[in-house]
Structure formats: C-alpha cells, structure tokens
Scaffold this active site. Structure first.
Site, PDB file in Angstrom:
ATOM      1  N   ASP A   1      -3.319  -0.290   1.016  1.00  0.00           N
ATOM      2  CA  ASP A   1      -2.073  -1.045   1.069  1.00  0.00           C
ATOM      3  C   ASP A   1      -1.904  -2.009  -0.086  1.00  0.00           C
ATOM      4  OD1 ASP A   1      -0.766  -0.286   3.259  1.00  0.00           O
ATOM      5  OD2 ASP A   1      -1.233  -2.043   4.478  1.00  0.00           O
TER       6      ASP A   1
ATOM      7  N   TYR B   1     -15.392   0.487   4.143  1.00  0.00           N
ATOM      8  CA  TYR B   1     -14.633  -0.678   3.687  1.00  0.00           C
ATOM      9  C   TYR B   1     -15.473  -1.932   3.895  1.00  0.00           C
ATOM     10  CZ  TYR B   1     -10.154   1.844   3.435  1.00  0.00           C
ATOM     11  OH  TYR B   1      -9.137   2.699   3.090  1.00  0.00           O
TER      12      TYR B   1
END
Length: 281
Positions: A62, A126
C-alpha cells in the site's frame, strides 16, 4: 530479417522507501503520486526493448509501506541479433535509470517462461516497526521519521501482546482482519500464519545514548499470502492489547466474529511502520 527469439523472463528483487509512492502497483498518469511500478517500467523502457516491458509484482504493498525486498518477473524481448541481457546487465541498467528514486534492484536472474512472481511464491514475511517511549510525534528521531509507528499513550504490555499473538497463529478465517472495502471480499478469507512474533528491534542508526528511553520492537509475521490490510489490522489490534484497551482473549473473539466491521475503527496501524521483508520461492 532474423526472427526474434522468445522473450527472456527474469525474476528481480527490489527495495523501496515507500513514503512518496501511492503503493507498489502502477497508477494512472493523472494521479498526484505514482506507483513504484511506474518508475520500474519507465527505467525498463530506457533499455530499448522491442516490446513494452510489464512488471508482474509479487506483493501489492500500500501507499506509504516500504519493502526491504519485494519481487517481480518481467519479459524482455530484444531486437533480433541482440543477446538477452545477463542478470547483472539488467540489474545495473535498471539501477542506472532508477536514480534518483529511492528504489533499488537487489538481484536479477533468468527464470523459465512458466515462472510467475506472484503465484509461485511460497511465503511472504513482513516486519512492523514500533517505537515506544515517545510521548509525542515530535520525539521520533529524524532518521526514523516515516519508518516506524510510535503509538501514543505510554509503555505497552509486551507479555499481553505475545499472548494475543499466540491466538492468531495457525489457520483461521481472518475476515475480521481484512479491510472492510468491497473489493477485498472476493478472495477466500482463510489464511495460515506460520509466524507472528514480537521481538526487540533496533534504531536504524543504533545511537542509543542520543535517544534514552526510546525502545524499538518489531512484529514479524509470515504466511503464504495475506488479505488486504491484514498485517496492519493485526498489529493495530495487538497494540490495543498492549495498551490495555483489549484483553488478549478478545482477539480470539474478534477472529470468531469473522466480520471486518468488528474491529474498532482506528485499529489499523499506519503504513509507515510496515516493511515487506522478503518473498520466498
């Protein structure tokens, strides 16, 4: 004229500082912020391929999110009689044309024409960087700006967060932790979290004496794939547990509700602390 051979397919790993991009995916030309993919494809154009080059990106990060190592595959058709680029030539050529953008190609290698960067990935990891001990945003060191989240409101209860993290591990319907936006609803909400750990982190410069009382923590999470916004929503919920606003067992209850609207509003961690750490093949 000599016939052109089949295009050569490459796998490239690349990193970027995500703050000034609209995310990794390509954007239309009328948007104020462009995607990382726009810059990658613009750099690839400078290599004079005989057909336009498209990057097929493994992980769709994002706006504001960073990548230590994202991955993509691309096909390069060169003019007849020109040998395919070696991995090193491609890496150096793309990096030359990417500057001054904070985007860098880390590795490039030839792969078979059936390889796909998104669908062949075995897992994605992540890291979410938290900074504790800041009473106010202005206390974030200048070198850490946009690279971590300093949740307001005093210290976090790390043992409670670890207890909450245990409840999210394994295979679940993660509907509660996906974005409530309609476009997110198409994929299956079942995912398997292979890893969800909270570990002490580091300041990027390690100048601890300058920043007494500041503490870095990292949430590390690994799965084959994630739902849209899943990592940031899980981190937001864990921080709420650390602040005492949710009890660890309430994460279990939230999971069982399977409803994106069940997560309190503002429970999504901001993008700047999130880094795609690695994609495994």
């Amino acid at each position: 004229p000599a016939m052109a051979g089949a295009p050569a397919r490459y796998l490239v790993f690349f990193q970027y500082f995500g703050t000034r991009y609209s995310g990794v995916m390509e954007t239309k030309s009328d948007q104020a912020l462009a995607g990382v993919q726009n810059y990658l494809e613009k750099a690839a154009e400078q290599l004079k391929p005989s057909t336009p080059i498209k990057f097929h990106i493994s992980s769709r990060t994002d706006s504001g999110v960073h990548a230590l190592a994202n991955a993509a595959h691309l096909d390069i058709q060169r003019a007849p009689g020109k040998a395919p680029f070696t991995g090193l030539q491609l890496l150096q050529g793309l990096n030359h044309h990417l500057k001054p953008e904070p985007i860098r190609i880390l590795r490039a290698q030839r792969v078979s024409s059936t390889f796909h960067a998104r669908f062949c990935a075995l897992s994605r990891t992540y890291i979410y960087r938290l900074l504790l001990g800041c009473a106010h945003r202005s206390q974030i060191p200048v070198f850490e700006q946009d690279l971590c989240w300093a949740p307001p409101g005093g210290p976090l209860d790390i043992p409670a967060m670890r207890a909450g993290a245990q409840l999210l591990l394994g295979t679940h319907d993660f509907s509660t932790f996906r974005s409530p936006h309609a476009e997110a609803a198409a994929q299956s909400p079942v995912r398997t979290l292979q890893l969800l750990q909270l570990q002490p982190g580091h300041s990027l410069l390690g100048q601890h004496h300058l920043h007494r009382g500041l503490e870095f923590w990292e949430v590390k999470v690994k799965s084959k794939s994630f739902l849209y916004r899943q990592v940031r929503r899980m981190v937001g919920a864990l921080v709420a547990v650390g602040q005492g606003r949710l009890a660890p067992r309430q994460l279990q209850e939230l999971l069982e509700l399977r409803d994106p609207r069940a997560l309190p509003p503002h429970a999504t961690a901001p993008p700047e602390g999130l880094f795609l750490h690695s994609v495994e093949y």
